[in-house]
Design a protein around this motif. Structure first.
Motif, PDB file in Angstrom:
ATOM      1  N   ASP A 288       1.027  -1.124   0.253  1.00  0.00           N
ATOM      2  CA  ASP A 288       0.092   0.123   0.340  1.00  0.00           C
ATOM      3  C   ASP A 288       0.853   1.226  -0.368  1.00  0.00           C
ATOM      4  N   TRP A 297      -4.963   4.694   1.422  1.00  0.00           N
ATOM      5  CA  TRP A 297      -3.912   4.004   0.931  1.00  0.00           C
ATOM      6  C   TRP A 297      -4.483   3.571  -0.649  1.00  0.00           C
ATOM      7  N   GLN A 299      -3.077   0.306  -3.686  1.00  0.00           N
ATOM      8  CA  GLN A 299      -2.535  -0.226  -3.662  1.00  0.00           C
ATOM      9  C   GLN A 299      -1.532  -0.317  -5.115  1.00  0.00           C
ATOM     10  N   ARG A 330       4.328   0.767   2.493  1.00  0.00           N
ATOM     11  CA  ARG A 330       3.591  -0.625   3.971  1.00  0.00           C
ATOM     12  C   ARG A 330       3.242  -1.588   3.247  1.00  0.00           C
TER      13      ARG A 330
END
Lengths: 365, 365
Positions: A288, A297, A299, A330
């Motif tokens: 993300d 977020w 992807q 992350r």
């Protein structure tokens, strides 16, 4: 390369050199050493396999090549101190190099499986750990030796370490003589080094001379004292062998590689590129990226894994407005685990295992 | 018990009931069901073992007991929705129960190893997953069925799921008929249930009727659609089978059990008790407790593990001053991994896997 020290030689590539391809060119692969690079005469060099084995072995490189099947593993190595600079920014860590984001690299390694060599030697009952010994003398361990503290007197000054038998015999651990299709350079452990995929780089011992089957983990300074995660309030100079969590398998992590930190960019669409790496035995399931400190977020597009031990590159395009931009990334692993948010909560006295969200600051104008 | 629903019966114990002993009493063990509890006649019940096996089996409970060695495993089960209430406090999660901190419990399970039963049946080449089928009909899956969407039409309405062959044959997965020394109660899956230590509770299928070796993961609603970690911005009603990260191994977590949330305490020393649980195949290495939101930490006293699949209790004494106190706890595993800080960063549309720091609010006066 950003050189942290000439002797021992410690240097990391700029992150752009890590973004270009899956495997890192030899001249860009990070170097982490604790002593001068030993130059070994391959003609007289032998590998000893001893300890709790039925048949101790003494093998030339040619014997290793001819007696065991050749294996190739694409594996990412990562220094336990990678991204220590972010921890130092929180609170100083005296005596440790401020590695940025480049103490991680990936290569295709060729050699023999440690499992095959151990099967030939025959592990005896009670063999629970396999230790690796090398000839490089580490000043850091030498100083501990000279301090003559009782708990340090027995610690070897040479670099070494061990891994549990289960990992040593799992198949993926190599005794490697080639790297990205080239003979192993002296700086990376010629004639032979260990490659422990999925574990901290310190266990991939270079200039390997001896493999020993034993009942207990190695008492080497770099396993018993260093490379251990101490509680935040501990004083490392007062922590004897066995203090803290011995680091081994690496934890889930990801980072941003391109654009480079603080590089100038223009408003509009900008491609962000990075890597993600899951821990021992897990896979990366998702990456993300956020432009608003994690409130929302999107992807990233994640490359297919080249194998279970290699990082995966990812990329996404974000639209930047004029001004300062802070981008975070992350990764999630196949168990639904993600990374801690902040390096502040991960600060530890030796500055290991900063696996917080990847962070990038850009000025956009 | 805090009852979230009577039919299907879903209830969790107060955390004080989880703190008293390593194993949770039967009447305090959390109940997570997706349909009415089926009552099965053990005399006529048989377990079918079929699919990609050499020798399909049909076994009575007596045959299971007599033909395979009895095994005992102490294992913690945890609902993937444990601590969803903390996620709902961030942003609502319609249609899912607001589990607090009690959807986790530990028992000693007795039965036979699934590995032994599969060895007797003989896995055929291509068997990569082992699925479990049960007779309970889930309203949630039934509604998906009735919606007659193409992607849902093939999904069974009964509860089920699967695990990879590597886990199924690793030895610790049980087909269990006893729990804490008592025959399995109907509410917990009599006459036989699966216990998959280290994995989300949903894979420990109750009222087991059929074990099937297959090439692909189960297409059951509760594996293909539910129990998957979706990105924060996904709309679950539009996510077909295969969306998101299939949850399996549980992630490192810990929580505070005593004192209970918002309970009145007096200024001075107060004992804080909790549990920690590492993921599949890892151990808990350390538990830290903080009174200042993670700026400083002290280490809790951690019980020795009762086995690789059981939680570990921990305790520490903190000195509280008059006023409001917010206490947080985090665990570190044997790989040097710790938990994410905040439930806000873990929010996901179905509210799974909240493994953020354990949090406790107290009023001290």
């Amino acid at each position: 390369m950003l050189v942290h020290g000439e002797e021992p030689f410690n240097a990391e590539p700029p992150t752009c050199a890590l973004a270009e391809r899956l495997t890192t060119p030899l001249d860009a692969f990070y170097s982490r050493n604790h002593g001068p690079i030993p130059h070994i005469d391959t003609a007289t060099w032998r590998l000893e396999v001893d300890g709790l084995v039925e048949r101790p072995l003494r093998l030339s490189l040619e014997e290793l090549r001819s007696r065991f099947p050749e294996r190739e593993v694409i594996a990412t190595l990562q220094c336990a101190g990678n991204r220590r600079a972010e921890l130092i920014a929180i609170r100083d860590i005296p005596g440790e190099d401020p590695w940025r984001s480049g103490a991680i690299s990936t290569a295709s390694w060729v050699g023999v499986s440690l499992a095959d060599v151990l099967a030939e030697a025959g592990l005896r009952p009670g063999a629970a750990h396999i230790s690796f010994a090398a000839p490089d003398v580490a000043q850091q361990a030498e100083q501990a030796w000279q301090a003559e503290q009782a708990w340090q007197a027995d610690l070897p000054r040479h670099f070494g370490g061990s891994i549990p038998v289960a990992k040593a015999t799992a198949g993926e651990v190599l005794l490697a003589w080639a790297m990205n299709g080239h003979p192993l350079p002296a700086a990376h452990g010629a004639p032979l080094r260990v490659i422990v995929p999925g574990w901290i780089g310190a266990r991939s011992v270079k200039w390997l001379e001896r493999v020993t089957a034993r009942a207990d983990p190695s008492g080497n300074y770099f396993q018993a004292v260093a490379y251990r995660m101490l509680p935040p309030d501990a004083d490392p100079s007062r922590c004897g062998p066995g203090s803290g969590i011995p680091l081994g398998p690496v934890a889930l992590t990801c980072d941003i590689l391109l654009p480079e930190h603080d590089s100038p960019v223009s408003p509009g669409p900008t491609e962000i590129t990075g890597y993600a790496l899951a821990g021992d035995g897990r896979g990366v399931a998702r990456v993300d990226v956020s432009l608003d400190a994690g409130r929302t977020w999107t992807q990233a597009e994640l490359d297919a894994p080249a194998g279970p031990w290699a990082w995966q590159h990812w990329r996404t395009t974000v639209v930047l407005s004029e001004g300062e931009a802070d981008i975070v990334a992350r990764a999630w692993d196949s168990a639904g685990t993600t990374q801690p948010e902040s390096p502040a909560t991960l600060w530890n006295p030796r500055g290991y295992a900063n696996t917080s969200w990847g962070r990038l600051h850009l000025t956009c104008r």
